[in-house]
Design a protein around this motif. Sequence first.
Motif, PDB file in Angstrom:
ATOM      1  N   GLN A 129       0.831  -1.203   0.000  1.00 35.68           N
ATOM      2  CA  GLN A 129       0.000   0.000   0.000  1.00 35.68           C
ATOM      3  C   GLN A 129       0.866   1.254   0.000  1.00 35.68           C
ATOM      4  O   GLN A 129       0.565   2.237  -0.695  1.00 35.68           O
ATOM      5  CB  GLN A 129      -0.935  -0.003   1.216  1.00 35.68           C
ATOM      6  N   THR A 130       1.937   1.255   0.757  1.00 32.08           N
ATOM      7  CA  THR A 130       2.824   2.414   0.823  1.00 32.08           C
ATOM      8  C   THR A 130       3.525   2.655  -0.507  1.00 32.08           C
ATOM      9  O   THR A 130       3.640   3.797  -0.970  1.00 32.08           O
ATOM     10  CB  THR A 130       3.873   2.225   1.933  1.00 32.08           C
ATOM     11  N   GLU A 131       3.972   1.563  -1.153  1.00 34.16           N
ATOM     12  CA  GLU A 131       4.746   1.698  -2.381  1.00 34.16           C
ATOM     13  C   GLU A 131       3.879   1.932  -3.614  1.00 34.16           C
ATOM     14  O   GLU A 131       4.296   2.634  -4.539  1.00 34.16           O
ATOM     15  CB  GLU A 131       5.613   0.447  -2.580  1.00 34.16           C
ATOM     16  N   ARG A 132       2.682   1.358  -3.650  1.00 32.66           N
ATOM     17  CA  ARG A 132       1.847   1.441  -4.837  1.00 32.66           C
ATOM     18  C   ARG A 132       0.651   2.373  -4.698  1.00 32.66           C
ATOM     19  O   ARG A 132       0.142   2.866  -5.705  1.00 32.66           O
ATOM     20  CB  ARG A 132       1.361   0.038  -5.237  1.00 32.66           C
ATOM     21  N   GLU A 180      11.444 -19.334  -3.320  1.00 33.19           N
ATOM     22  CA  GLU A 180      12.148 -20.115  -2.296  1.00 33.19           C
ATOM     23  C   GLU A 180      11.450 -19.863  -0.952  1.00 33.19           C
ATOM     24  O   GLU A 180      10.287 -20.185  -0.801  1.00 33.19           O
ATOM     25  CB  GLU A 180      13.636 -19.774  -2.293  1.00 33.19           C
ATOM     26  N   THR A 181      12.112 -19.256   0.026  1.00 32.83           N
ATOM     27  CA  THR A 181      11.466 -19.021   1.322  1.00 32.83           C
ATOM     28  C   THR A 181      10.896 -17.613   1.458  1.00 32.83           C
ATOM     29  O   THR A 181      10.279 -17.299   2.469  1.00 32.83           O
ATOM     30  CB  THR A 181      12.478 -19.247   2.467  1.00 32.83           C
ATOM     31  N   GLN A 182      11.058 -16.792   0.437  1.00 36.40           N
ATOM     32  CA  GLN A 182      10.643 -15.390   0.510  1.00 36.40           C
ATOM     33  C   GLN A 182       9.211 -15.212   0.008  1.00 36.40           C
ATOM     34  O   GLN A 182       8.899 -15.595  -1.123  1.00 36.40           O
ATOM     35  CB  GLN A 182      11.588 -14.517  -0.323  1.00 36.40           C
ATOM     36  N   LEU A 183       8.348 -14.665   0.855  1.00 35.91           N
ATOM     37  CA  LEU A 183       6.983 -14.372   0.443  1.00 35.91           C
ATOM     38  C   LEU A 183       6.992 -13.198  -0.530  1.00 35.91           C
ATOM     39  O   LEU A 183       7.476 -12.115  -0.207  1.00 35.91           O
ATOM     40  CB  LEU A 183       6.123 -14.020   1.669  1.00 35.91           C
ATOM     41  N   ARG A 184       6.442 -13.415  -1.722  1.00 35.06           N
ATOM     42  CA  ARG A 184       6.431 -12.370  -2.744  1.00 35.06           C
ATOM     43  C   ARG A 184       5.042 -11.808  -3.020  1.00 35.06           C
ATOM     44  O   ARG A 184       4.920 -10.652  -3.416  1.00 35.06           O
ATOM     45  CB  ARG A 184       6.998 -12.912  -4.062  1.00 35.06           C
ATOM     46  N   MET A 185       4.003 -12.620  -2.802  1.00 33.65           N
ATOM     47  CA  MET A 185       2.672 -12.167  -3.194  1.00 33.65           C
ATOM     48  C   MET A 185       1.606 -12.957  -2.447  1.00 33.65           C
ATOM     49  O   MET A 185       1.797 -14.123  -2.120  1.00 33.65           O
ATOM     50  CB  MET A 185       2.505 -12.345  -4.716  1.00 33.65           C
ATOM     51  N   VAL A 186       0.482 -12.289  -2.189  1.00 33.88           N
ATOM     52  CA  VAL A 186      -0.691 -12.923  -1.581  1.00 33.88           C
ATOM     53  C   VAL A 186      -1.915 -12.518  -2.397  1.00 33.88           C
ATOM     54  O   VAL A 186      -2.066 -11.353  -2.769  1.00 33.88           O
ATOM     55  CB  VAL A 186      -0.869 -12.502  -0.111  1.00 33.88           C
ATOM     56  N   SER A 187      -2.771 -13.473  -2.656  1.00 35.13           N
ATOM     57  CA  SER A 187      -3.983 -13.207  -3.428  1.00 35.13           C
ATOM     58  C   SER A 187      -5.187 -13.830  -2.734  1.00 35.13           C
ATOM     59  O   SER A 187      -5.108 -14.954  -2.237  1.00 35.13           O
ATOM     60  CB  SER A 187      -3.842 -13.784  -4.841  1.00 35.13           C
ATOM     61  N   ILE A 188      -6.287 -13.084  -2.701  1.00 31.72           N
ATOM     62  CA  ILE A 188      -7.558 -13.590  -2.171  1.00 31.72           C
ATOM     63  C   ILE A 188      -8.491 -13.827  -3.348  1.00 31.72           C
ATOM     64  O   ILE A 188      -8.704 -12.932  -4.178  1.00 31.72           O
ATOM     65  CB  ILE A 188      -8.209 -12.584  -1.201  1.00 31.72           C
ATOM     66  N   TYR A 247       1.574  -7.532  -3.365  1.00 32.80           N
ATOM     67  CA  TYR A 247       2.842  -8.195  -3.639  1.00 32.80           C
ATOM     68  C   TYR A 247       4.023  -7.299  -3.298  1.00 32.80           C
ATOM     69  O   TYR A 247       3.854  -6.119  -2.947  1.00 32.80           O
ATOM     70  CB  TYR A 247       2.910  -8.624  -5.109  1.00 32.80           C
ATOM     71  N   ASP A 248       5.196  -7.871  -3.415  1.00 31.82           N
ATOM     72  CA  ASP A 248       6.441  -7.162  -3.131  1.00 31.82           C
ATOM     73  C   ASP A 248       6.753  -6.259  -4.319  1.00 31.82           C
ATOM     74  O   ASP A 248       7.321  -6.707  -5.323  1.00 31.82           O
ATOM     75  CB  ASP A 248       7.562  -8.173  -2.889  1.00 31.82           C
ATOM     76  N   ALA A 249       6.386  -4.983  -4.198  1.00 28.90           N
ATOM     77  CA  ALA A 249       6.559  -4.045  -5.301  1.00 28.90           C
ATOM     78  C   ALA A 249       7.989  -3.546  -5.437  1.00 28.90           C
ATOM     79  O   ALA A 249       8.308  -2.810  -6.371  1.00 28.90           O
ATOM     80  CB  ALA A 249       5.616  -2.843  -5.116  1.00 28.90           C
ATOM     81  N   GLY A 250       8.859  -3.970  -4.533  1.00 30.56           N
ATOM     82  CA  GLY A 250      10.235  -3.510  -4.568  1.00 30.56           C
ATOM     83  C   GLY A 250      11.177  -4.385  -5.374  1.00 30.56           C
ATOM     84  O   GLY A 250      12.358  -4.066  -5.502  1.00 30.56           O
ATOM     85  N   VAL A 251      10.660  -5.484  -5.948  1.00 29.66           N
ATOM     86  CA  VAL A 251      11.508  -6.387  -6.730  1.00 29.66           C
ATOM     87  C   VAL A 251      11.653  -5.837  -8.138  1.00 29.66           C
ATOM     88  O   VAL A 251      10.655  -5.675  -8.865  1.00 29.66           O
ATOM     89  CB  VAL A 251      10.920  -7.807  -6.768  1.00 29.66           C
ATOM     90  N   ALA A 252      12.875  -5.556  -8.539  1.00 31.34           N
ATOM     91  CA  ALA A 252      13.132  -4.972  -9.854  1.00 31.34           C
ATOM     92  C   ALA A 252      12.756  -5.941 -10.976  1.00 31.34           C
ATOM     93  O   ALA A 252      12.995  -7.147 -10.875  1.00 31.34           O
ATOM     94  CB  ALA A 252      14.597  -4.577  -9.973  1.00 31.34           C
ATOM     95  N   HIS A 253      12.140  -5.403 -12.025  1.00 33.67           N
ATOM     96  CA  HIS A 253      11.820  -6.133 -13.261  1.00 33.67           C
ATOM     97  C   HIS A 253      10.788  -7.246 -13.062  1.00 33.67           C
ATOM     98  O   HIS A 253      10.617  -8.081 -13.950  1.00 33.67           O
ATOM     99  CB  HIS A 253      13.087  -6.718 -13.894  1.00 33.67           C
ATOM    100  N   ALA A 254      10.124  -7.275 -11.920  1.00 37.39           N
ATOM    101  CA  ALA A 254       9.079  -8.282 -11.698  1.00 37.39           C
ATOM    102  C   ALA A 254       7.738  -7.777 -12.236  1.00 37.39           C
ATOM    103  O   ALA A 254       7.496  -6.574 -12.328  1.00 37.39           O
ATOM    104  CB  ALA A 254       8.965  -8.606 -10.220  1.00 37.39           C
TER     105      ALA A 254
END
Length: 235
Positions: free
Chosen positions: A109-112, A145-153, A168-175
């Motif tokens: 929410q903060t990033e997007r 791997e062990t890193q949570l990247r996204m959650v969907s309902i 989702y993790d909006a800080g991942v470059a090129h995702a």
Amino acid sequence: MLKFHTTNPYSCSYLPDKLACSEVVTPEHLIDAQAYGKLVQAGFRRSGHYTYRPCCEHCHACLSVRVDVKAFTPKRVQRRVWKQHQHLTATVHSLHYKAAHYALYQRYQTERHFGGGMDHDCREQYHNFLLQSHVNSKLVEFHEETQLRMVSIIDLLPDGLSSVYTFYDAGVAHASFGTYNILWQIEQCRKLDLDYLYLGYWIKENRKMRYKANFQPLEVLINNQWVVLDNSILA
């Protein structure tokens, strides 16, 4: 027996300087999966236990849309996104609270959506928005791997899936997590032999909502009829 009432005007969260009204369905405990499926077909959507559709007298910008799953063919860029994110592992769960989910939601929410109001959601608001449901709802975790990247309902309907909300993790470059998530949900519809993926509302005047038109053929609800979203509507 379901009842309907119209709210008082409130500030529109999609179009600045406009007021909105919603048609709300009650009582909540009568809205089971079957009833909710019919409501979604009629343009309704839910936020927690709150089932509504826009009912604005002088504005009809919010249009319900759904992907025709069996007719959908991904574009080249979508095929590239699908291949790019195949390393993500998706696991499906019942709705539940986890601190890592809430932390990811806050960062998203903060990033997007900074300044949109939801960037200040407390834990109770988060719970009421995403973790309450009277229908068949699932929470999907996507890990790298062990890193949570996204959650969907998502909600399971008789004729399709309804995409409630994704963060989702909006800080991942090129995702391209958002695009991948919709492609993943389309694939789930196919595996379950469901016809449609309901994507909520498309609003041409809202830049953040236009992405839904990238998933063609997209059907739009106009005058209580589902029609293909074509150039005459997109223009």
